[in-house]
Write an enzyme that holds these catalytic residues in place. Structure first.
Site, PDB file in Angstrom:
ATOM      1  N   GLY A  44     -25.144  48.304  63.963  1.00 27.26           N
ATOM      2  CA  GLY A  44     -25.673  49.297  63.022  1.00 27.26           C
ATOM      3  C   GLY A  44     -25.769  48.775  61.609  1.00 27.26           C
ATOM      4  N   ASN A  48     -19.596  49.030  63.498  1.00 30.29           N
ATOM      5  CA  ASN A  48     -19.973  49.965  62.434  1.00 30.29           C
ATOM      6  C   ASN A  48     -20.888  51.089  62.927  1.00 30.29           C
ATOM      7  OD1 ASN A  48     -20.639  50.776  59.519  1.00 30.29           O
ATOM      8  ND2 ASN A  48     -22.642  50.203  60.340  1.00 30.29           N
ATOM      9  N   TYR A 101     -17.069  64.069  66.401  1.00 26.64           N
ATOM     10  CA  TYR A 101     -17.104  62.860  65.570  1.00 26.64           C
ATOM     11  C   TYR A 101     -15.688  62.407  65.207  1.00 26.64           C
ATOM     12  CZ  TYR A 101     -17.833  59.960  61.402  1.00 26.64           C
ATOM     13  OH  TYR A 101     -17.799  58.946  60.471  1.00 26.64           O
TER      14      TYR A 101
END
Length: 251
Positions: A15, A93, A156
């Site tokens: 990422g 990441n 998350y």
């Protein structure tokens, strides 16, 4: 400037075309590290990163890979093997986020976030291990939010908290081989995502969070990258299983 001894090292950063990931990729490249990074969607951010890396020089590659797909992860690590033959640094990441009331959180969305933020990290590390030798460093990006919890982000924060347990276990399992595992706990970082907000909303966010941060401001991607450079170097060779806060002293 201090010489970090990173020239010629090989890194994979997931990422890496925007935000914190982009800052890490560019900082590594400027230190002489050859970097492979990946992205999910083509676009101007990809093109501009490729241009910047070309200007810096080195053996870099910006590859397309959907990290929810184990086959594409295998392809990405296969590229690392064929292009570099080894890895000295892996930075996990890539992550996705959404804001959904817990009662309405669909299983499909739960699985998408788990697959990207946790399962992909597991698969990347597992497949990178044969390429990592003594002195290898694995850095996974977590969030300060796991310490306080954030409404609408249960899925998350669950994935970001899980990275800590994974990290500490791997640090113990592979310490004898000289491979180090560490986690960054990020506070509020000012990225282009914030700049894309309507001006009034953006300014309110900056003001609100800056008041909560000891240093009185949000962080920059290059400041996160500085910690990654340290963890990639021999300066941190006795640091493993750690959670490094990169948050400006947020409370």
């Amino acid at each position: 400037m201090m010489e970090l001894g990173l020239k010629g090292k090989k890194a994979l950063v997931t990422g890496g075309t925007r935000g914190v990931g982009r800052g890490i990729v560019l900082a590594l490249a400027r230190e002489g590290v050859d970097v492979i990074t990946c992205h999910r969607q083509d676009g101007e951010m990809v093109d501009s990163l490729e241009r910047e890396l070309k200007e810096i020089g080195g053996q870099h590659a910006v590859l397309r890979a959907d990290l929810t797909d184990p086959e594409q992860i295998a392809g990405l690590l296969g590229e690392c093997r064929s292009r570099f033959g080894r890895l000295d640094l892996v930075v996990n990441n890539a992550a996705v986020i959404s804001h959904i009331p817990y009662g309405e959180l669909a299983l499909e969305e739960w699985q998408r976030v788990i697959d990207t933020n946790l399962t992909a990290v597991h698969l990347v590390i597992q497949q990178a291990l044969p390429m990592l030798g003594d002195g290898g460093s694995v850095v996974s990006v977590s969030s300060k939010s796991i310490e306080v919890g954030i409404p609408l982000r249960s899925h998350y924060t669950a994935t970001k908290a899980a990275l800590l347990g994974l990290n500490k276990s791997l640090a113990k399992e592979f310490g004898a081989k000289g491979i180090r595992f560490n986690v960054l706990s990020l506070g509020m970082i000012h990225t282009e995502g914030l700049d894309a907000m309507p001006a009034e909303q953006r300014d309110q966010m900056i003001e609100r969070y800056s008041a909560m941060i000891s240093l009185g401001r949000m962080g920059r991607p290059d400041e996160v990258a500085g910690v990654v450079l340290w963890l990639a170097s021999d300066l941190s060779q006795y640091v493993t299983g750690a959670v490094v806060p990169v948050d400006g002293g947020i409370s």
